[in-house]
Design a protein around this motif. Structure first.
Motif, PDB file in Angstrom:
ATOM      1  N   ALA A  24       0.820  -1.209   0.000  1.00  0.00           N
ATOM      2  CA  ALA A  24       0.000   0.000   0.000  1.00  0.00           C
ATOM      3  C   ALA A  24       0.854   1.259   0.000  1.00  0.00           C
ATOM      4  CB  ALA A  24      -0.929  -0.008   1.217  1.00  0.00           C
ATOM      5  N   GLY A  25       1.971   1.236   0.723  1.00  0.00           N
ATOM      6  CA  GLY A  25       2.843   2.400   0.761  1.00  0.00           C
ATOM      7  C   GLY A  25       3.473   2.688  -0.587  1.00  0.00           C
ATOM      8  N   ILE A  26       3.918   1.639  -1.262  1.00  0.00           N
ATOM      9  CA  ILE A  26       4.551   1.803  -2.571  1.00  0.00           C
ATOM     10  C   ILE A  26       3.533   2.218  -3.626  1.00  0.00           C
ATOM     11  CG2 ILE A  26       5.752   0.592  -4.436  1.00  0.00           C
ATOM     12  CD1 ILE A  26       7.010  -1.201  -2.273  1.00  0.00           C
ATOM     13  N   ILE A  27       2.453   1.454  -3.728  1.00  0.00           N
ATOM     14  CA  ILE A  27       1.443   1.724  -4.756  1.00  0.00           C
ATOM     15  C   ILE A  27       0.661   2.992  -4.444  1.00  0.00           C
ATOM     16  CG2 ILE A  27      -0.582   0.818  -5.942  1.00  0.00           C
ATOM     17  CD1 ILE A  27       2.123  -0.585  -6.519  1.00  0.00           C
ATOM     18  N   GLY A  28       0.415   3.246  -3.158  1.00  0.00           N
ATOM     19  CA  GLY A  28      -0.289   4.467  -2.779  1.00  0.00           C
ATOM     20  C   GLY A  28       0.465   5.706  -3.230  1.00  0.00           C
ATOM     21  N   SER A  29       1.787   5.662  -3.151  1.00  0.00           N
ATOM     22  CA  SER A  29       2.607   6.786  -3.609  1.00  0.00           C
ATOM     23  C   SER A  29       2.425   7.016  -5.106  1.00  0.00           C
ATOM     24  CB  SER A  29       4.083   6.523  -3.297  1.00  0.00           C
ATOM     25  OG  SER A  29       4.299   6.390  -1.903  1.00  0.00           O
ATOM     26  N   LEU A  30       2.390   5.926  -5.871  1.00  0.00           N
ATOM     27  CA  LEU A  30       2.190   6.042  -7.316  1.00  0.00           C
ATOM     28  C   LEU A  30       0.788   6.547  -7.636  1.00  0.00           C
ATOM     29  CD1 LEU A  30       3.910   2.775  -8.625  1.00  0.00           C
ATOM     30  CD2 LEU A  30       4.808   5.104  -8.631  1.00  0.00           C
ATOM     31  N   VAL A  31      -0.189   6.086  -6.876  1.00  0.00           N
ATOM     32  CA  VAL A  31      -1.580   6.512  -7.096  1.00  0.00           C
ATOM     33  C   VAL A  31      -1.728   8.009  -6.874  1.00  0.00           C
ATOM     34  CG1 VAL A  31      -3.919   6.375  -6.126  1.00  0.00           C
ATOM     35  CG2 VAL A  31      -2.643   4.280  -6.606  1.00  0.00           C
ATOM     36  N   VAL A  32      -1.138   8.504  -5.786  1.00  0.00           N
ATOM     37  CA  VAL A  32      -1.251   9.927  -5.454  1.00  0.00           C
ATOM     38  C   VAL A  32      -0.464  10.789  -6.441  1.00  0.00           C
ATOM     39  CG1 VAL A  32      -0.683  11.686  -3.735  1.00  0.00           C
ATOM     40  CG2 VAL A  32      -1.720   9.530  -3.014  1.00  0.00           C
TER      41      VAL A  32
END
Length: 266
Positions: A24-32
């Motif tokens: 979630a931390g890795i993908i959340g950064s890309l999403v934002v």
């Protein structure tokens, strides 16, 4: 409090929480950074169709949700790359269609009476060994992709036109980001459910932005924050006997509110 660690389901929940938080931390950064929160939300809710189909066919739920979510991500990538003018309406239709398909297939499944609320709001204490294996493989896959293609993903995330001029296949990496988001969403279903998954992806990253000037740093901080929120949420859930998914997100929201209030006083 430490005595709760003697239970296998608590141990599994903690391991799952850490594994999901890393993703979630890795993908959340890309999403934002890529401003695709709404698209990811569409993928999340559309994947409910995969859950319903998996239940109907008698196949593993995570497998069905994964296939459905990845296909949805690819379809969304194709649509958004060709026409962004009406993407909000298209995502809304896909969002509703996926949920409807899932509900219909569950209704058509003879004798199925399992509580579907766990898929909507999460039940991390119910994770199995198979779920942990899936999450572990997912983390390895995501980290490998990010490490191997970091420069390309960084370029596409911050300036797609510049990336295109440098010869980077923007369409491929944009689609890859959406596929990674789909995989992360499916993994997070067990933790916080489809309804709350976007909060787990965005709140830690939103906080990490205040402390990071690089995408890689943001990913690390987001993963650490997501892990803290998940563990504290599990403690709150166990202590007060309330939903684990809602507890995790509530902890994250409280942290976010405290940080914002503290910044306002500066």
């Amino acid at each position: 409090m430490l005595e709760i660690l003697q239970y296998d389901f608590i141990q599994n929940a903690l391991i799952a929480g850490v594994l999901i938080s890393i993703a979630a931390g890795i993908i959340g950064s890309l999403v934002v950074v890529n401003k695709i929160t709404f698209l990811t939300g569409g993928i999340a809710h559309s994947s409910y169709g995969g859950i319903g189909l998996a239940i109907y066919l008698g196949i593993p739920v995570l497998f069905g949700a994964t296939v459905f979510a990845v296909l949805t991500a690819i379809l969304i990538a194709i649509i958004t790359l060709k026409n962004r003018t009406r993407i909000d309406a298209i995502i809304g239709m896909m969002w509703a269609s996926g949920m409807a398909i899932g509900i219909i297939f569950v209704d058509l499944t003879p004798g199925y009476n399992v509580d579907l609320m766990s898929y909507l709001f999460g039940s991390i204490i119910a994770v199995s060994k198979e779920d942990l294996i899936y999450m572990s493989v997912l983390d390895i896959f995501i980290i490998s992709i990010i490490v191997f293609f970091y420069k390309q993903i960084l370029a596409v995330s911050y300036d797609s036109e510049f990336a295109s001029l440098r010869g980077i296949n923007v369409k491929f990496f944009y689609t890859l980001i959406l596929i990674l988001a789909a995989l992360c969403v499916v993994a997070a279903i067990k933790a916080v459910g489809l309804i709350l998954v976007i909060a787990l992806l965005t709140i830690p990253t939103y906080l990490a932005e205040s402390f990071a000037s690089r995408l890689s740093t943001m990913m690390i901080i987001s993963s650490i924050l997501a892990t803290i929120f998940t563990i504290l949420g599990l403690i709150v859930s166990y202590t007060y006997d309330i939903s684990s998914g809602a507890s995790i997100i509530l902890v994250a929201v409280v942290f976010l509110a405290i940080v914002k209030l503290f910044n306002l006083k500066k």
